[in-house]
Enzyme design. Structure first.
Site, PDB file in Angstrom:
ATOM      1  N   ASN A 137     -77.437 -40.081  42.268  1.00  0.00           N
ATOM      2  CA  ASN A 137     -76.286 -40.704  41.614  1.00  0.00           C
ATOM      3  C   ASN A 137     -74.947 -40.449  42.312  1.00  0.00           C
ATOM      4  O   ASN A 137     -73.996 -41.201  42.132  1.00  0.00           O
ATOM      5  CB  ASN A 137     -76.207 -40.295  40.141  1.00  0.00           C
TER       6      ASN A 137
ATOM      7  N   SER B 119     -83.064 -33.765  37.712  1.00  0.00           N
ATOM      8  CA  SER B 119     -83.576 -33.851  36.346  1.00  0.00           C
ATOM      9  C   SER B 119     -84.172 -32.511  35.945  1.00  0.00           C
ATOM     10  O   SER B 119     -84.456 -31.651  36.790  1.00  0.00           O
ATOM     11  CB  SER B 119     -84.639 -34.941  36.254  1.00  0.00           C
ATOM     12  N   VAL B 120     -84.401 -32.359  34.651  1.00  0.00           N
ATOM     13  CA  VAL B 120     -85.017 -31.118  34.156  1.00  0.00           C
ATOM     14  C   VAL B 120     -86.409 -30.938  34.748  1.00  0.00           C
ATOM     15  O   VAL B 120     -86.775 -29.838  35.191  1.00  0.00           O
ATOM     16  CB  VAL B 120     -85.074 -31.132  32.612  1.00  0.00           C
TER      17      VAL B 120
ATOM     18  N   THR C 143     -87.687 -32.010  37.564  1.00  0.00           N
ATOM     19  CA  THR C 143     -87.621 -31.597  38.962  1.00  0.00           C
ATOM     20  C   THR C 143     -87.176 -30.152  39.081  1.00  0.00           C
ATOM     21  O   THR C 143     -87.725 -29.379  39.878  1.00  0.00           O
ATOM     22  CB  THR C 143     -86.654 -32.511  39.741  1.00  0.00           C
ATOM     23  N   GLY C 144     -86.183 -29.762  38.280  1.00  0.00           N
ATOM     24  CA  GLY C 144     -85.708 -28.383  38.314  1.00  0.00           C
ATOM     25  C   GLY C 144     -86.791 -27.383  37.955  1.00  0.00           C
ATOM     26  O   GLY C 144     -86.926 -26.331  38.589  1.00  0.00           O
TER      27      GLY C 144
ATOM     28  N   GLU D  33     -78.609 -27.254  38.366  1.00  0.00           N
ATOM     29  CA  GLU D  33     -77.709 -28.073  37.549  1.00  0.00           C
ATOM     30  C   GLU D  33     -78.520 -29.298  37.178  1.00  0.00           C
ATOM     31  O   GLU D  33     -78.776 -30.164  38.009  1.00  0.00           O
ATOM     32  CB  GLU D  33     -76.453 -28.435  38.342  1.00  0.00           C
TER      33      GLU D  33
ATOM     34  N   CYS E 109     -75.569 -36.776  34.711  1.00  0.00           N
ATOM     35  CA  CYS E 109     -76.077 -35.705  33.845  1.00  0.00           C
ATOM     36  C   CYS E 109     -75.061 -35.315  32.781  1.00  0.00           C
ATOM     37  O   CYS E 109     -75.422 -34.776  31.746  1.00  0.00           O
ATOM     38  CB  CYS E 109     -76.463 -34.493  34.687  1.00  0.00           C
TER      39      CYS E 109
ATOM     40  N   GLU F 295     -71.327 -23.996  39.083  1.00  0.00           N
ATOM     41  CA  GLU F 295     -70.878 -24.564  40.352  1.00  0.00           C
ATOM     42  C   GLU F 295     -69.376 -24.820  40.316  1.00  0.00           C
ATOM     43  O   GLU F 295     -68.730 -24.697  39.281  1.00  0.00           O
ATOM     44  CB  GLU F 295     -71.620 -25.875  40.634  1.00  0.00           C
TER      45      GLU F 295
END
Length: 415
Positions: free
Chosen positions: A88, A163-164, A166-167, A184, A219, A396
């Site tokens: 994004n 995304s959650v 992927t994290g 993040e 997000c 961050e």
């Protein structure tokens, strides 16, 4: 340190010279509005300069317990840092996120999304003659490539924006090696509108909080609006009126604010959520369809979409859609508001609309989110940004992020 600061500032100058080019690339490749991508390039430069000024404040501590004794701490780099980025903000997340790890003495491997890879690869042209070959590396590809890099024994520190799911996958791959991972991740963020708020102002916040210049693919988007029952009718009227006026179309045309969804995969996912909202009983009051303009018929465009009569247990109220879809829920008591607001597994951002300082302070304290706006929106360098719950680990864009890209060593000595 000084060499790295000078190199980064020189890079900023090169970016400024080609800022319009990179904004256009992201607009074409990711489908995001040109005006928003110009801001992304500007923010990238601002954040790099912020960290360049901050790095000299990274200092160890010293103390002595007795004569001929000294205890002191030092920060030392991890070595190779892996950064995994989403689609994004292709340029911004690639470029601005190099500053903290690089200034702390690390080299970088940057894995960008295969859905919008062009601007990061083009940006690599600017590195020539500024940085040594191999210090900064940019690769693209799917999950298999990311998993390979996460498990690589030479990579000790990983920073992820994703995304959650992927994290979590990254954390699982990194866990056997006890790697330091910051995440993040996604959000299902609430905008909480109190009965003392101006409904038209709250509707403005709802539109701006959705980040529609990126089609709601953000997000931090406030995709859940929790409006006091007494304001619902007036608020929804203003919200629909404002959403109807947002121009949808080719994103490189400056007057357009909403472009296409990044890919067919993401487009189909958003449309599936819209259908689910209808089936579960939410009331579709705007959008949910594609623009009628023949020029856009073959694109992945979705008109701004608003659901009302949404219940907290509905899918569109619980799951991150990552598209231009707003769900409006109502509440009557403060306890009900907080229960609904905190009922999801996410905790990234939250927004409060109220004219009461008491409401603002109490709600900001009770909400389970890492970043809270009161009667405003947007971010700035130096303000910690990070999520609670499944929305992430770490922060961050601040001093704590910079320190996280080095290991702390304690040295205790006598003579």
């Amino acid at each position: 340190m000084n060499q790295r600061v000078d190199a980064l500032l020189k890079l900023c100058s090169r970016i400024e010279e080609r800022a319009e080019e990179f904004a256009l690339i992201d607009s074409y490749d990711a489908g995001n509005a040109l005006t928003g991508m110009r801001k992304d390039v500007t923010m990238s430069i601002e954040n790099i300069k912020y960290f360049c000024g901050l790095v000299r404040e990274v200092k160890g501590e010293t103390f002595s317990m007795e004569p001929k004794h000294l205890n002191f701490t030092r920060y030392q780099p991890y070595g190779v840092v892996l950064k995994i980025n989403p689609f994004n903000h292709p340029f911004r997340f690639c470029v601005e996120k190099i500053a903290a790890p690089l200034l702390m003495g690390n080299s970088l491997v940057i894995k960008n999304s295969e859905q919008a890879p062009i601007s990061p690869l083009k940006w690599c042209e600017l590195l020539k003659d500024i940085f040594p070959d191999g210090l900064i590396n940019v690769v693209t590809g799917g999950p298999e490539g990311g998993s390979f890099l996460v498990k690589h024994p030479l990579i000790k520190r990983i920073g992820v924006i994703s995304s959650v799911n992927t994290g979590i996958a990254v954390n699982i791959d990194a866990a056997p090696y006890l790697k330091n991972v910051s995440l993040e991740l996604g959000g299902k963020n609430p905008l909480m509108v109190f009965d003392d708020a101006d409904p038209e102002f709250a509707a403005d916040l709802a539109i701006k909080g959705m980040n529609l210049s990126r089609q709601g693919q953000s997000c931090s988007s406030t995709s859940r609006v929790l409006v006091h029952k007494s304001l619902k009718e007036n608020f929804v009227k203003h919200l629909v009126e404002k959403a109807k006026k947002i121009p949808v179309g080719l994103p490189w045309i400056e007057t357009n604010e909403i472009g296409p969804i990044v890919s067919k995969r993401q487009f189909d996912k958003v449309m599936e959520y819209i259908e689910t909202g209808k089936k579960e009983g939410a009331k579709l009051v705007l959008g949910g369809d594609n623009p009628q303009d023949p020029e856009l018929k073959n694109g992945f465009f979705i008109n701004p979409t608003i659901f009302t009569d949404v219940k907290p247990d509905m899918t569109i109220a619980k799951e991150e859609i990552f598209g231009p879809v707003i769900s409006v829920l109502t509440w009557e008591s403060y306890e009900e508001l907080i229960e609904i607001a905190n009922s999801t597994l996410y905790g990234l951002t939250a927004m409060i609309a109220t004219n009461s300082l008491s409401n603002a302070m109490k709600t900001a304290e009770d909400i389970q989110a890492g970043y809270v706006w009161v009667n405003t929106f947007g971010r700035y360098s130096g303000a910690p940004y990070g999520g609670w719950k499944l929305s992430g680990l770490g922060v961050e864009e601040c001093f704590d992020e910079m320190k996280s890209y080095a290991k702390l060593k304690n040295i205790n000595m006598k003579w």
